[in-house]
Write an enzyme that holds these catalytic residues in place. Structure first.
Site: not given
Length: 246
Positions: A11-12, A45
């Site tokens: 994930d970002m 994301t």
């Protein structure tokens, strides 16, 4: 050396990126080490492709990428593998809910992001991927959630405790990672998935190793196999060091 894990799905926001929205030098260094060892590194994301791409380029990633919470899966940068669109009637209904609750809202179409300040006149003429609501009013957010659940056909998550993110039913990061595994000839047991919010929950539950950041929402921490340090304390670097190089 542990060679069990072949794919690192990151994930970002709140995970790969610090609170200043940068990738720290230490995290970047460990990601390069993982790549050098032959591990695929995949951005996973809620962001759009255009918003995520510069970070992928910064890391030198030529690997598959999952954007808009799984509504798009890319074989490689600019090479689209799969896109799951949302019914325009659902977008119109969610827009009505957002207006009625007077909350901040946004929606991703294939070509751009629209929001409360810049909405589109003609919903029908666009290809839609995701809708989002943001409100710090817990009661309003609960009312919105109840209305969304009544609509059906929706995958409802969040990327912060104050928002709701809505994709077509069955579209999430776990489904996206399965597609990536198919492209790379890997099994979900060979995946480390790392995240901090509800839109990471399915991936964390489905991966061989599900990791929550130290700053993750409690329900995500509870579901994870391992909780690392926060996004401002190089949590990803510690995961790579512990599970790919131990």
């Amino acid at each position: 050396m542990n060679n069990q894990y072949k794919l690192l799905a990151l994930d970002m926001d709140g995970t790969l990126l610090t609170s200043d929205h940068i990738i720290s030098p230490v995290t970047s260094e460990w990601i390069q080490k993982a790549k050098d060892k032959g591990v695929h590194v995949c951005l996973s994301t809620g962001r759009s492709f255009e918003s995520a791409l510069p970070y992928g380029e910064e890391l030198g990633l030529l690997t598959p990428m999952i954007t808009v919470n799984g509504s798009e899966v890319w074989r490689a940068p600019h090479d689209l593998h799969l896109r799951s669109l949302m019914d325009t009637k659902l977008i119109a209904a969610m827009h009505d809910i957002a207006v009625a609750e007077d909350c901040w809202y946004w929606a991703y179409s294939v070509e751009r992001v629209y929001n409360k300040d810049e909405w589109v006149d003609e919903i029908e003429g666009k290809e839609w991927l995701k809708f989002g609501f943001h409100t710090e009013d817990d009661d309003a957010r609960h009312r919105i959630l109840m209305k969304l659940q009544d609509m059906g056909g929706l995958e409802i998550t969040n990327s912060s405790p104050h928002n709701l993110e809505v994709n077509p039913q069955g579209i999430n990061k776990a489904a996206g990672i399965r597609e990536v595994c198919g492209l790379l000839g890997l099994d979900m047991s060979e995946v480390i998935a790392v995240g901090d919010s509800m839109n990471d929950l399915a991936a964390i539950q489905a991966a061989g190793l599900g990791v929550a950041m130290g700053n993750a929402q409690q329900v995500v921490r509870d579901a994870a196999d391992f909780v690392t340090t926060s996004n401002d304390e190089d949590g990803i670097a510690k995961v790579i060091e512990k599970f790919i190089f131990m």
